[in-house]
Design a protein around this motif. Structure first.
Motif, PDB file in Angstrom:
ATOM      1  N   LEU A  10       0.841  -1.190   0.000  1.00 50.18           N
ATOM      2  CA  LEU A  10       0.000   0.000   0.000  1.00 50.18           C
ATOM      3  C   LEU A  10       0.879   1.243   0.000  1.00 50.18           C
ATOM      4  CD1 LEU A  10      -2.765   1.458   0.380  1.00 50.18           C
ATOM      5  CD2 LEU A  10      -2.480   1.106   2.848  1.00 50.18           C
ATOM      6  N   VAL A  11       0.543   2.205  -0.867  1.00 49.87           N
ATOM      7  CA  VAL A  11       1.206   3.503  -0.906  1.00 49.87           C
ATOM      8  C   VAL A  11       0.179   4.555  -0.487  1.00 49.87           C
ATOM      9  CG1 VAL A  11       2.483   5.171  -2.303  1.00 49.87           C
ATOM     10  CG2 VAL A  11       2.674   2.717  -2.795  1.00 49.87           C
ATOM     11  N   VAL A  12       0.548   5.406   0.475  1.00 49.07           N
ATOM     12  CA  VAL A  12      -0.367   6.429   0.993  1.00 49.07           C
ATOM     13  C   VAL A  12       0.268   7.795   0.792  1.00 49.07           C
ATOM     14  CG1 VAL A  12      -1.677   7.248   2.984  1.00 49.07           C
ATOM     15  CG2 VAL A  12      -1.226   4.804   2.710  1.00 49.07           C
ATOM     16  N   TYR A  13      -0.482   8.694   0.152  1.00 38.51           N
ATOM     17  CA  TYR A  13      -0.003  10.046  -0.161  1.00 38.51           C
ATOM     18  C   TYR A  13      -0.703  11.069   0.721  1.00 38.51           C
ATOM     19  CZ  TYR A  13       0.384  14.465  -2.774  1.00 38.51           C
ATOM     20  OH  TYR A  13       0.601  15.773  -3.138  1.00 38.51           O
ATOM     21  N   GLY A  14       0.033  12.103   1.110  1.00 35.02           N
ATOM     22  CA  GLY A  14      -0.555  13.242   1.793  1.00 35.02           C
ATOM     23  C   GLY A  14       0.275  14.477   1.526  1.00 35.02           C
ATOM     24  N   ASN A  15      -0.376  15.648   1.531  1.00 34.66           N
ATOM     25  CA  ASN A  15       0.361  16.895   1.339  1.00 34.66           C
ATOM     26  C   ASN A  15      -0.023  17.898   2.420  1.00 34.66           C
ATOM     27  OD1 ASN A  15      -2.122  18.081   0.519  1.00 34.66           O
ATOM     28  ND2 ASN A  15      -1.726  17.566  -1.623  1.00 34.66           N
ATOM     29  N   ASN A  35       0.880   9.510  11.678  1.00 39.06           N
ATOM     30  CA  ASN A  35       0.844  10.751  12.461  1.00 39.06           C
ATOM     31  C   ASN A  35       1.510  11.919  11.738  1.00 39.06           C
ATOM     32  OD1 ASN A  35      -0.131  11.806  15.115  1.00 39.06           O
ATOM     33  ND2 ASN A  35       1.977  12.538  15.246  1.00 39.06           N
ATOM     34  N   LEU A  36       2.122  11.691  10.602  1.00 41.05           N
ATOM     35  CA  LEU A  36       2.790  12.772   9.877  1.00 41.05           C
ATOM     36  C   LEU A  36       1.771  13.594   9.101  1.00 41.05           C
ATOM     37  CD1 LEU A  36       5.417  14.161   8.938  1.00 41.05           C
ATOM     38  CD2 LEU A  36       5.451  12.558   7.017  1.00 41.05           C
ATOM     39  N   ALA A  37       1.786  14.907   9.324  1.00 40.29           N
ATOM     40  CA  ALA A  37       1.028  15.855   8.514  1.00 40.29           C
ATOM     41  C   ALA A  37       2.056  16.779   7.877  1.00 40.29           C
ATOM     42  CB  ALA A  37       0.048  16.649   9.372  1.00 40.29           C
ATOM     43  N   PRO A  38       2.355  16.612   6.594  1.00 40.23           N
ATOM     44  CA  PRO A  38       3.446  17.369   5.972  1.00 40.23           C
ATOM     45  C   PRO A  38       3.316  18.867   6.202  1.00 40.23           C
ATOM     46  CG  PRO A  38       2.668  15.666   4.487  1.00 40.23           C
ATOM     47  CD  PRO A  38       1.715  15.687   5.645  1.00 40.23           C
ATOM     48  N   ARG A  39       4.428  19.494   6.525  1.00 38.16           N
ATOM     49  CA  ARG A  39       4.417  20.920   6.824  1.00 38.16           C
ATOM     50  C   ARG A  39       4.308  21.766   5.561  1.00 38.16           C
ATOM     51  NH1 ARG A  39       6.414  22.442  11.817  1.00 38.16           N
ATOM     52  NH2 ARG A  39       7.332  24.339  10.966  1.00 38.16           N
ATOM     53  N   MET A  40       4.969  21.341   4.495  1.00 39.78           N
ATOM     54  CA  MET A  40       5.016  22.187   3.311  1.00 39.78           C
ATOM     55  C   MET A  40       4.529  21.454   2.070  1.00 39.78           C
ATOM     56  SD  MET A  40       8.552  24.332   3.894  1.00 39.78           S
ATOM     57  CE  MET A  40       9.527  22.916   4.420  1.00 39.78           C
ATOM     58  N   ALA A  50       4.279  13.864   1.266  1.00 39.25           N
ATOM     59  CA  ALA A  50       5.012  12.684   1.731  1.00 39.25           C
ATOM     60  C   ALA A  50       4.285  11.438   1.250  1.00 39.25           C
ATOM     61  CB  ALA A  50       5.137  12.677   3.251  1.00 39.25           C
ATOM     62  N   LEU A  51       5.026  10.337   1.165  1.00 42.06           N
ATOM     63  CA  LEU A  51       4.494   9.038   0.774  1.00 42.06           C
ATOM     64  C   LEU A  51       4.875   8.008   1.823  1.00 42.06           C
ATOM     65  CD1 LEU A  51       5.592   9.091  -2.964  1.00 42.06           C
ATOM     66  CD2 LEU A  51       3.208   9.009  -2.218  1.00 42.06           C
ATOM     67  N   ALA A  52       3.910   7.188   2.218  1.00 42.18           N
ATOM     68  CA  ALA A  52       4.186   6.050   3.097  1.00 42.18           C
ATOM     69  C   ALA A  52       4.110   4.775   2.269  1.00 42.18           C
ATOM     70  CB  ALA A  52       3.180   5.997   4.240  1.00 42.18           C
ATOM     71  N   PHE A  53       5.100   3.914   2.423  1.00 37.19           N
ATOM     72  CA  PHE A  53       5.148   2.628   1.727  1.00 37.19           C
ATOM     73  C   PHE A  53       4.943   1.534   2.774  1.00 37.19           C
ATOM     74  CE2 PHE A  53       7.348   5.585  -0.966  1.00 37.19           C
ATOM     75  CZ  PHE A  53       6.923   5.245  -2.238  1.00 37.19           C
ATOM     76  N   ILE A  54       3.810   0.841   2.663  1.00 36.42           N
ATOM     77  CA  ILE A  54       3.378  -0.094   3.700  1.00 36.42           C
ATOM     78  C   ILE A  54       3.333  -1.506   3.128  1.00 36.42           C
ATOM     79  CG2 ILE A  54       1.521  -0.680   5.311  1.00 36.42           C
ATOM     80  CD1 ILE A  54       0.681   2.267   5.210  1.00 36.42           C
ATOM     81  N   PRO A  55       4.135  -2.422   3.662  1.00 36.14           N
ATOM     82  CA  PRO A  55       4.066  -3.824   3.233  1.00 36.14           C
ATOM     83  C   PRO A  55       3.018  -4.581   4.046  1.00 36.14           C
ATOM     84  CG  PRO A  55       5.880  -3.542   4.752  1.00 36.14           C
ATOM     85  CD  PRO A  55       5.231  -2.186   4.614  1.00 36.14           C
ATOM     86  N   ARG A  56       2.708  -5.789   3.629  1.00 33.62           N
ATOM     87  CA  ARG A  56       1.777  -6.618   4.399  1.00 33.62           C
ATOM     88  C   ARG A  56       2.360  -6.944   5.766  1.00 33.62           C
ATOM     89  NH1 ARG A  56      -1.553  -9.756   0.824  1.00 33.62           N
ATOM     90  NH2 ARG A  56      -2.051 -11.143   2.553  1.00 33.62           N
ATOM     91  N   GLN A  57       3.658  -7.108   5.829  1.00 33.89           N
ATOM     92  CA  GLN A  57       4.369  -7.339   7.083  1.00 33.89           C
ATOM     93  C   GLN A  57       5.672  -6.552   7.031  1.00 33.89           C
ATOM     94  OE1 GLN A  57       4.867 -11.589   7.258  1.00 33.89           O
ATOM     95  NE2 GLN A  57       2.897 -11.915   8.270  1.00 33.89           N
ATOM     96  N   GLY A  58       6.170  -6.182   8.196  1.00 28.83           N
ATOM     97  CA  GLY A  58       7.447  -5.488   8.220  1.00 28.83           C
ATOM     98  C   GLY A  58       7.300  -3.991   8.427  1.00 28.83           C
TER      99      GLY A  58
END
Length: 384
Positions: free
Chosen positions: A44-49, A61-66, A69-77
């Motif tokens: 899963l890839v999650v985007y936020g600005n 918990n990250l809310a990009p300041r400027m 950002a992208l989070a890369f989430i595996p099934r495990q790990g």
């Protein structure tokens, strides 16, 4: 709600583990991975600005300041974050998240390739099914940068925005405590705006006072709109201009620990006009309950004043509050555990306007009023 906001978010936003301990995010991540299983996803890839980051903030918990950002989430790990901006700024992001691995955007490709290699090894599949969250807000060049790193490895990209939105629809206990605290602070800011006007200040003075106080008291971000034309329209504060009269109409939104609260404020309104909006809000509160459609609540805002019409700012009568201010479609329904801003506003025959709002928390068999921000007049009207 689209408002003018700072180019650089200047408020405070750090991970406070006394409020949101790590087990909170472990459970949220578990929910997300269960959703991945349901969709048959390998990763899963999650985007936020800086403007829209609800799903990203919920999981990291990250809310990009400027920028973004992208989070890369595996099934495990382990989860990995890629943050736009130079490496020297990564410590700002690190202070706001539990994720240990943060990388600057210029090193995106090795992060994506390492992540995808791990997914293929874990699944024994050469071509992956990947989910993407943040499709409504992602910039095309960011999406292109990710897909270019995986030219042959992806079988399908799946939009999972609806699934992650569903996880956030009912606020968790710690989220509710955070929202209650922030709503109390937004109530104080609304009172401050009224007091500045009572003391002889103009609308711009009230906005400046609200924004300063909100940030000094720990807000991550404060956004405002206010009226220069007797409440008919609302606009961002871009420059000081001449103002006439002592009325105030404005929108105040405050974000703390990622969570938003709002208040629609009108002050020094003609008593009969204030009463009209108070009655509309009272009808909405009385009808609010789990399972009630937004359209049914919006229909209760019909004006009593002759010649009055709906205010354009409150064309959407219900907004769900939490990690974003989400204006709801007429077909959507209130849910147990959700916090909602019920909005009403009118434009009157004398070319003035007024707005107001009530924030409610929906329980199984009742509705709790958390904030009343009804228009105030020379003789204050109260909600029934």
């Amino acid at each position: 709600m689209q408002t003018m906001h700072p180019v650089i978010v200047s408020g405070r936003h750090v991970l406070d583990t006394s409020i949101f301990p790590l087990d909170e995010f472990e459970d949220r991540l578990r929910q997300a991975r269960e959703s991945m299983d349901a969709h048959g996803l390998d990763g899963l890839v999650v985007y936020g600005n800086g403007e829209n980051s609800a799903a990203l903030t919920y999981l990291t918990n990250l809310a990009p300041r400027m920028r973004w950002a992208l989070a890369f989430i595996p099934r495990q790990g382990e989860v990995e974050l890629v943050v736009a901006g130079p490496e020297r700024d990564l410590h700002f992001a690190q202070a706001a998240t539990w994720v240990k691995s943060l990388t600057a955007y210029d090193k995106l490709e090795p992060v994506v390739r390492r992540w995808s290699d791990g997914l293929r090894m874990a699944t024994a599949r050469e071509r992956l099914r990947l989910g993407f969250a943040g499709n409504k807000h992602v910039r095309q060049h960011v999406l292109d940068s990710v897909t270019r790193c995986l030219p042959q490895e992806v079988e399908a990209w799946v939009d999972v925005d609806a699934s992650l939105d569903g996880l956030r629809a009912t606020l968790r206990p710690r989220e509710l405590r955070t929202m209650r605290s922030n709503i109390g602070r937004i109530e104080a800011l609304a009172a401050m705006a009224r007091q500045v006007v009572n003391d002889g200040g103009k609308a711009a003075d009230a906005v400046r006072a609200v924004e300063k106080a909100g940030l000094l008291r720990g807000a991550h971000e404060v956004r405002t709109l206010f009226s220069r034309d007797a409440g008919l329209t609302l606009q961002p504060f871009e420059r000081v201009e001449a103002e006439v009269g002592n009325a105030f109409a404005g929108f105040i939104a405050r974000r703390e620990l990622g969570y938003w609260a709002e208040a629609l404020v009108s002050h020094n309104v003609e008593p009969e006009y204030a009463a009209d909006i108070v009655e509309a809000l009272s009808r909405m509160v009385a009808a609010a309950a789990a399972g009630v459609r937004v359209s049914d609540l919006e229909q209760l805002r019909s004006p009593r004043s002759t010649g009055a019409t709906q205010h354009p700012f409150t064309s959407r009568g219900v907004a769900q509050l939490g990690l974003e201010i989400q204006e709801m479609a007429p077909t959507e329904k209130l849910q147990v555990g959700g916090i909602y801003s019920l909005r009403a506003g009118l434009v009157f025959p004398d070319k003035t306007g007024a707005i107001g709002s009530v924030i409610v928390l929906v329980h199984d068999d009742s509705v709790e009023v958390l904030l009343q921000s009804a228009p105030t007049a020379t003789r204050k009207a109260e909600l029934a």
